[in-house]
Design an enzyme around this catalytic site. Structure first.
Site, PDB file in Angstrom:
ATOM      1  N   THR A  40       6.137  -5.619   7.869  1.00 19.83           N
ATOM      2  CA  THR A  40       6.231  -6.905   7.177  1.00 19.83           C
ATOM      3  C   THR A  40       7.446  -7.723   7.550  1.00 19.83           C
ATOM      4  O   THR A  40       7.528  -8.889   7.189  1.00 19.83           O
ATOM      5  CB  THR A  40       6.266  -6.672   5.656  1.00 19.83           C
ATOM      6  OG1 THR A  40       7.280  -5.704   5.372  1.00 19.83           O
ATOM      7  CG2 THR A  40       4.938  -6.181   5.144  1.00 19.83           C
TER       8      THR A  40
ATOM      9  N   GLN B 177       3.136  -2.133  13.502  1.00 20.02           N
ATOM     10  CA  GLN B 177       3.359  -3.378  12.766  1.00 20.02           C
ATOM     11  C   GLN B 177       4.009  -3.128  11.406  1.00 20.02           C
ATOM     12  O   GLN B 177       3.877  -2.050  10.822  1.00 20.02           O
ATOM     13  CB  GLN B 177       2.029  -4.112  12.558  1.00 20.02           C
ATOM     14  CG  GLN B 177       1.221  -4.352  13.816  1.00 20.02           C
ATOM     15  CD  GLN B 177       1.825  -5.401  14.742  1.00 20.02           C
ATOM     16  OE1 GLN B 177       2.917  -5.920  14.502  1.00 20.02           O
ATOM     17  NE2 GLN B 177       1.117  -5.730  15.829  1.00 20.02           N
TER      18      GLN B 177
ATOM     19  N   CYS C 252      20.643  -0.969   6.199  1.00 17.87           N
ATOM     20  CA  CYS C 252      20.980  -2.146   5.396  1.00 17.87           C
ATOM     21  C   CYS C 252      20.095  -2.276   4.161  1.00 17.87           C
ATOM     22  O   CYS C 252      20.523  -2.790   3.126  1.00 17.87           O
ATOM     23  CB  CYS C 252      20.904  -3.413   6.242  1.00 17.87           C
ATOM     24  SG  CYS C 252      19.282  -3.763   6.946  1.00 17.87           S
TER      25      CYS C 252
ATOM     26  N   CYS D  88      19.723  -1.751  14.975  1.00 19.95           N
ATOM     27  CA  CYS D  88      19.412  -0.453  14.354  1.00 19.95           C
ATOM     28  C   CYS D  88      18.239   0.230  15.045  1.00 19.95           C
ATOM     29  O   CYS D  88      18.237   1.459  15.206  1.00 19.95           O
ATOM     30  CB  CYS D  88      19.140  -0.622  12.865  1.00 19.95           C
ATOM     31  SG  CYS D  88      17.782  -1.732  12.448  1.00 19.95           S
TER      32      CYS D  88
ATOM     33  N   LEU E 168       0.814  -1.213   0.000  1.00 18.00           N
ATOM     34  CA  LEU E 168       0.000   0.000   0.000  1.00 18.00           C
ATOM     35  C   LEU E 168       0.849   1.265   0.000  1.00 18.00           C
ATOM     36  O   LEU E 168       0.650   2.161  -0.818  1.00 18.00           O
ATOM     37  CB  LEU E 168      -0.942  -0.004   1.202  1.00 18.00           C
ATOM     38  CG  LEU E 168      -1.935  -1.168   1.258  1.00 18.00           C
ATOM     39  CD1 LEU E 168      -2.746  -1.109   2.551  1.00 18.00           C
ATOM     40  CD2 LEU E 168      -2.856  -1.168   0.052  1.00 18.00           C
ATOM     41  N   GLY E 169       1.814   1.354   0.903  1.00 20.72           N
ATOM     42  CA  GLY E 169       2.612   2.567   1.009  1.00 20.72           C
ATOM     43  C   GLY E 169       3.416   2.856  -0.241  1.00 20.72           C
ATOM     44  O   GLY E 169       3.557   4.018  -0.651  1.00 20.72           O
ATOM     45  N   ASP E 170       3.964   1.809  -0.883  1.00 19.54           N
ATOM     46  CA  ASP E 170       4.725   2.013  -2.106  1.00 19.54           C
ATOM     47  C   ASP E 170       3.865   2.732  -3.148  1.00 19.54           C
ATOM     48  O   ASP E 170       4.308   3.683  -3.794  1.00 19.54           O
ATOM     49  CB  ASP E 170       5.184   0.676  -2.676  1.00 19.54           C
ATOM     50  CG  ASP E 170       6.132  -0.076  -1.759  1.00 19.54           C
ATOM     51  OD1 ASP E 170       6.291   0.328  -0.600  1.00 19.54           O
ATOM     52  OD2 ASP E 170       6.702  -1.083  -2.202  1.00 19.54           O
TER      53      ASP E 170
END
Length: 409
Positions: free
Chosen positions: A237, A235, A353, A381, A116-118
């Site tokens: 992926t 949350q 990374c 990180c 969705l965000g992409d």
């Protein structure tokens, strides 16, 4: 790279392929188009044909060939936007010259549909492509995104990614992120990891990099709740994208409530993970999780004082509706996402990374930490990002703490 819980139907191909026969008719039985690159098909007429493809902007001849027995298909290696010139000779006589011109022609832009965000980050570049070329644009995308944009862009035809009739387009382009050598500099002119997730769409579509958020078709309805509130989303992926400091979210939620805010969690899932690794909505947050329409999420975000999240889809949605975004991410370099003055990254430890060209990623490996997996430094990180670091950034947001200052005594 999926930046939010992937959608269903991932077994389906992510893009609809071009039809085998080029869609445009030329002279003497020749056909051509700009779907999946520049394509020229010469007829089976027994004649000798010569075809040349040129990049008009650089002046480079990209390909030239001769078909001595008639029928043949010429296709460019590059499938991102190039301002092509096609020239064709039949029996040594020039019969066809065509310069790419999409004005008033049907053009398709396909956005990778399983995140969705992409799509939110890429879509503004499809709009700019339509404005520059004056084409009749069809945009294929994740169907959950279409209600966000359809009312705001009536000049664009929106379709779910698997409902495209590819036989009617003069040109088409695929926008996504590509790692493998087969697609390197074929579907993208430069690696997305060095230009940023959203800006890669500009490069693919032949545009200057830009960072203008899309318009969202959101009405001016009332606030979801009357009190001052903030939205959070915890949350993602892959575990590497989470805030892996176990005290981070609980301490931050507690601090926000002390400052007079209600804290609303708008993730799709209250609990998410794989195997033995599970992540839960932090205690003290109010549960508005669930598979809700994105317009509902956008309304919550529009009226929030600010949003705290990760490098994930809801951060991109908050950016689109104009809500200040506090982004906690060490997995990605800041160039990967839109600019926000409230970006939180700890450069004292391993970071970025995702944007390292020497590393590979396995999308199905939920606990992948490419540099330190299986060591005490795994996910350092974000484990090294403290709640105090976040609080320091929160206090820079204009108006922060007004909820406590204006609360009735």
């Amino acid at each position: 790279m999926p930046d939010e819980t992937p959608t269903t139907d991932q077994a389906k191909p992510p893009y609809m392929p071009a039809v085998p026969l080029p869609t445009q008719e030329g002279p003497a039985g020749l056909r051509f188009d700009f779907n999946e690159g520049c394509r020229v098909m010469t007829p089976a007429d027994g004649a000798t044909w010569r075809v040349r493809l040129t990049d008009r902007d650089t002046g480079n001849v990209l390909f030239e060939t001769q078909a001595d027995f008639g029928a043949g298909l010429v296709r460019s290696a590059k499938r991102y936007f190039i301002r092509f010139r096609i020239e064709a000779w039949r029996e040594g006589e020039a019969v066809f010259t065509h310069d790419y011109d999409a004005r008033d022609r049907a053009v398709l832009v396909q956005l990778y549909p399983h995140t969705l965000g992409d799509g939110i980050g890429w879509f503004p570049n499809a709009v700019r492509f339509q404005q520059r070329h004056g084409c009749r644009l069809t945009c294929a995308m994740n169907g959950k995104l279409i209600p966000l944009f359809r009312g705001a862009y009536p000049q664009i035809d929106f379709v779910p990614y698997d409902a495209v009739d590819t036989a009617r387009f003069y040109a088409s382009y695929i926008v996504g992120v590509f790692f493998d050598a087969q697609h390197y500099q074929v579907l993208q002119p430069t690696d997305f990891r060095i230009v940023g997730l959203h800006r890669t769409a500009a490069y693919i579509l032949g545009l200057e990099p830009d960072e203008t958020p899309p318009r969202v078709a959101l009405d001016d309805g009332p606030r979801p709740i009357p009190e001052p509130y903030v939205c959070i989303a915890v949350q993602s992926t892959g575990q590497g994208k989470y805030w892996n400091n176990p005290q981070g979210w609980p301490e931050t939620v507690r601090y926000l409530k002390e400052m007079g805010y209600r804290v609303i969690c708008i993730d799709r899932d209250a609990v998410h993970g794989q195997g033995t690794v599970w992540n839960r909505m932090p205690p003290g947050a109010e549960d508005q999780t669930g598979d809700r329409p994105l317009l509902e999420r956008a309304r919550w975000l529009r009226h929030a004082d600010f949003f705290i999240g990760l490098s994930s889809g809801l951060s991109w949605l908050a950016w689109a509706v104009g809500t200040p975004v506090v982004m906690i991410s060490g997995f990605t370099h800041p160039i990967n996402e839109f600019a926000t003055p409230y970006r939180i990254i700890n450069y004292h430890v391993c970071n970025s990374c995702w944007n390292d060209l020497t590393l590979g990623f396995e999308p199905g490996d939920f606990i992948r930490c490419p540099r330190h997996q299986g060591t005490p430094r795994q996910f350092e990180c974000t484990a090294a990002i403290t709640a105090e670091h976040v609080k320091t950034v929160l206090r820079r947001i204009p108006g922060f703490g007004r909820a406590r200052r204006t609360a009735p005594k």
